[in-house]
Design a protein around this motif. Structure first.
Motif, PDB file in Angstrom:
ATOM      1  N   SER A   6     -11.757   4.098 -23.380  1.00  0.00           N
ATOM      2  CA  SER A   6     -10.820   3.168 -22.767  1.00  0.00           C
ATOM      3  C   SER A   6      -9.577   3.026 -23.643  1.00  0.00           C
ATOM      4  O   SER A   6      -9.583   3.324 -24.846  1.00  0.00           O
ATOM      5  CB  SER A   6     -11.481   1.796 -22.592  1.00  0.00           C
ATOM      6  OG  SER A   6     -11.595   1.143 -23.849  1.00  0.00           O
ATOM      7  N   SER A 133       0.924   6.439  -6.302  1.00  0.00           N
ATOM      8  CA  SER A 133      -0.515   6.518  -6.614  1.00  0.00           C
ATOM      9  C   SER A 133      -1.079   7.856  -6.161  1.00  0.00           C
ATOM     10  O   SER A 133      -1.905   8.476  -6.868  1.00  0.00           O
ATOM     11  CB  SER A 133      -1.262   5.373  -5.927  1.00  0.00           C
ATOM     12  OG  SER A 133      -0.832   4.123  -6.414  1.00  0.00           O
ATOM     13  N   ARG A 137      -2.895  10.865  -8.601  1.00  0.00           N
ATOM     14  CA  ARG A 137      -4.208  11.479  -8.368  1.00  0.00           C
ATOM     15  C   ARG A 137      -4.077  12.983  -8.126  1.00  0.00           C
ATOM     16  O   ARG A 137      -4.918  13.769  -8.556  1.00  0.00           O
ATOM     17  CB  ARG A 137      -4.900  10.799  -7.195  1.00  0.00           C
ATOM     18  CG  ARG A 137      -5.233   9.345  -7.487  1.00  0.00           C
ATOM     19  CD  ARG A 137      -6.171   8.744  -6.454  1.00  0.00           C
ATOM     20  NE  ARG A 137      -6.286   7.314  -6.704  1.00  0.00           N
ATOM     21  CZ  ARG A 137      -5.495   6.387  -6.170  1.00  0.00           C
ATOM     22  NH1 ARG A 137      -4.532   6.757  -5.331  1.00  0.00           N
ATOM     23  NH2 ARG A 137      -5.652   5.113  -6.460  1.00  0.00           N
ATOM     24  N   GLU A 142      -5.115  10.199 -13.757  1.00  0.00           N
ATOM     25  CA  GLU A 142      -5.484   8.802 -13.528  1.00  0.00           C
ATOM     26  C   GLU A 142      -5.873   8.074 -14.814  1.00  0.00           C
ATOM     27  O   GLU A 142      -5.586   6.881 -14.972  1.00  0.00           O
ATOM     28  CB  GLU A 142      -6.656   8.700 -12.547  1.00  0.00           C
ATOM     29  CG  GLU A 142      -6.386   9.254 -11.165  1.00  0.00           C
ATOM     30  CD  GLU A 142      -6.854  10.690 -11.005  1.00  0.00           C
ATOM     31  OE1 GLU A 142      -7.362  11.012  -9.921  1.00  0.00           O
ATOM     32  OE2 GLU A 142      -6.703  11.479 -11.970  1.00  0.00           O
ATOM     33  N   LYS A 143      -6.541   8.766 -15.752  1.00  0.00           N
ATOM     34  CA  LYS A 143      -7.016   8.113 -16.974  1.00  0.00           C
ATOM     35  C   LYS A 143      -5.895   7.890 -17.982  1.00  0.00           C
ATOM     36  O   LYS A 143      -6.090   7.179 -18.965  1.00  0.00           O
ATOM     37  CB  LYS A 143      -8.124   8.940 -17.609  1.00  0.00           C
ATOM     38  CG  LYS A 143      -9.408   8.972 -16.789  1.00  0.00           C
ATOM     39  CD  LYS A 143     -10.499   9.741 -17.514  1.00  0.00           C
ATOM     40  CE  LYS A 143     -11.790   9.735 -16.715  1.00  0.00           C
ATOM     41  NZ  LYS A 143     -12.878  10.479 -17.407  1.00  0.00           N
ATOM     42  N   ASP A 165      -7.955   1.801  -9.193  1.00  0.00           N
ATOM     43  CA  ASP A 165      -8.509   2.577 -10.293  1.00  0.00           C
ATOM     44  C   ASP A 165      -7.490   2.875 -11.384  1.00  0.00           C
ATOM     45  O   ASP A 165      -7.832   3.458 -12.419  1.00  0.00           O
ATOM     46  CB  ASP A 165      -9.063   3.902  -9.763  1.00  0.00           C
ATOM     47  CG  ASP A 165      -8.018   4.713  -9.014  1.00  0.00           C
ATOM     48  OD1 ASP A 165      -7.144   4.103  -8.373  1.00  0.00           O
ATOM     49  OD2 ASP A 165      -8.073   5.956  -9.063  1.00  0.00           O
ATOM     50  N   ASN A 187      -9.179  -7.462  -7.891  1.00  0.00           N
ATOM     51  CA  ASN A 187      -9.884  -6.191  -8.004  1.00  0.00           C
ATOM     52  C   ASN A 187      -8.953  -5.094  -8.508  1.00  0.00           C
ATOM     53  O   ASN A 187      -8.977  -3.956  -8.048  1.00  0.00           O
ATOM     54  CB  ASN A 187     -10.484  -5.791  -6.648  1.00  0.00           C
ATOM     55  CG  ASN A 187     -11.583  -6.732  -6.208  1.00  0.00           C
ATOM     56  OD1 ASN A 187     -12.438  -7.111  -7.015  1.00  0.00           O
ATOM     57  ND2 ASN A 187     -11.564  -7.136  -4.954  1.00  0.00           N
ATOM     58  N   LYS A 189      -7.410  -2.956 -11.921  1.00  0.00           N
ATOM     59  CA  LYS A 189      -7.806  -2.523 -13.266  1.00  0.00           C
ATOM     60  C   LYS A 189      -6.761  -3.048 -14.247  1.00  0.00           C
ATOM     61  O   LYS A 189      -5.917  -2.325 -14.765  1.00  0.00           O
ATOM     62  CB  LYS A 189      -7.916  -1.000 -13.328  1.00  0.00           C
ATOM     63  CG  LYS A 189      -8.603  -0.474 -14.580  1.00  0.00           C
ATOM     64  CD  LYS A 189      -8.835   1.022 -14.492  1.00  0.00           C
ATOM     65  CE  LYS A 189      -9.572   1.534 -15.719  1.00  0.00           C
ATOM     66  NZ  LYS A 189      -9.826   2.999 -15.623  1.00  0.00           N
TER      67      LYS A 189
END
Length: 282
Positions: A6, A133, A137, A142-143, A165, A187, A189
């Protein structure tokens, strides 16, 4: 940078604030928001590279700061008024207002260059949350990507729908006004707040507020950059002040406040200051 961990783990492992390169590292003949400016930022050890997104009238995403066409392009039109083919033919002027051979990168080109290297802060995300977005992707980053917007109920709803996400950094100016509490219940991140403050008395820069963010596992992003001297966003604790008034005043004050990420236009001097045990520059 290990993207199997993370961002909080990577920040802790670094043992120092992350350094975010504002529009890459540019100067002389190399314009900002170009692939070479991003490559230089990576070479100089940036943890985060910030980039801006514009969209052509036929829906293609490019890396360019909206509204700066008269300054950097001199083409008499805005990207939003041009087709992707027209944009691709343009070149950018350098800091002496002289034409260069550098072209405006597509968002996909920038993602491909930075993939698996650094965190990528996508600015102007709010202009097309769904579309950008999808681009993120498509590139498989994304990370790595951090997206930011100001906090409004309709914006949070879009984030929950199109980007639940993706790491989200809220832009919070002067006072929080319930933004953090709303996001903690959402909801999304949610990873932290980019705090903008014009005075040292503003609520978002008080010790108890920053402590509250940290106690809730959130990062604090600050901006020593000077985009416009009339729009103060770090109460004068800036890159400029680091050189004119001293590094402890310009950068040290922000670090002492508990900043986790500093966005700068002077990556190497700031890195030297932090990594050299806060060595003062003359």
């Amino acid at each position: 940078m290990r993207f199997d961990r993370s961002i909080f783990e990577n920040r802790h492992s670094a043992g120092r604030p992350f350094l975010a390169a504002h529009r890459g590292v540019s100067g002389a003949n190399i314009p900002c928001n170009t692939l070479l400016s991003y490559k230089i930022a990576v070479m100089q050890g940036a943890d985060v590279v910030e980039l801006d997104v514009s969209k052509s009238k036929d829906g293609k995403f490019f890396v360019f700061h909206p509204g700066m066409e008269p300054v950097f392009l001199k083409c008499g039109k805005y990207i939003s008024e041009m087709t992707a083919e027209e944009v691709a033919r343009l070149t950018i002027v350098n800091c002496d207002d002289t034409p260069t051979s550098y072209h405006i990168p597509t968002l996909q080109e920038a993602f491909a260059l930075l993939k698996d290297k650094v965190y990528i802060n996508v600015d102007k995300f709010w202009t097309d949350i769904a579309g950008i977005s999808e681009e993120i992707r498509r590139a498989g980053v994304e990370k790595q990507v951090i997206v930011k917007t100001r906090v409004e109920e309709n914006t949070v709803a879009q984030l929950e729908k199109f980007a639940p996400d993706l790491m989200f950094m809220a832009i919070v100016g002067r006072e929080d006004r319930g933004a953090t509490d709303m996001l903690l219940k959402s909801n999304v991140k949610y990873i932290g707040n980019e705090i903008l403050f014009s005075t040292e008395e503003d609520g978002v820069v008080q010790d108890d507020y920053i402590r509250y963010l940290h106690e809730n596992g959130l990062l604090v992003w600050v901006n020593p950059i000077v985009y416009d001297e009339r729009d103060v966003i770090s109460a004068g604790h800036t890159d400029d002040a680091a050189f004119s008034r001293g590094t402890d005043y310009g950068w040290g004050w922000l670090i002492d406040k508990g900043a986790d990420i500093l966005q700068t236009d002077w990556l190497l001097p700031l890195k030297e200051y932090i990594c050299g045990q806060r060595k003062k520059l003359p």
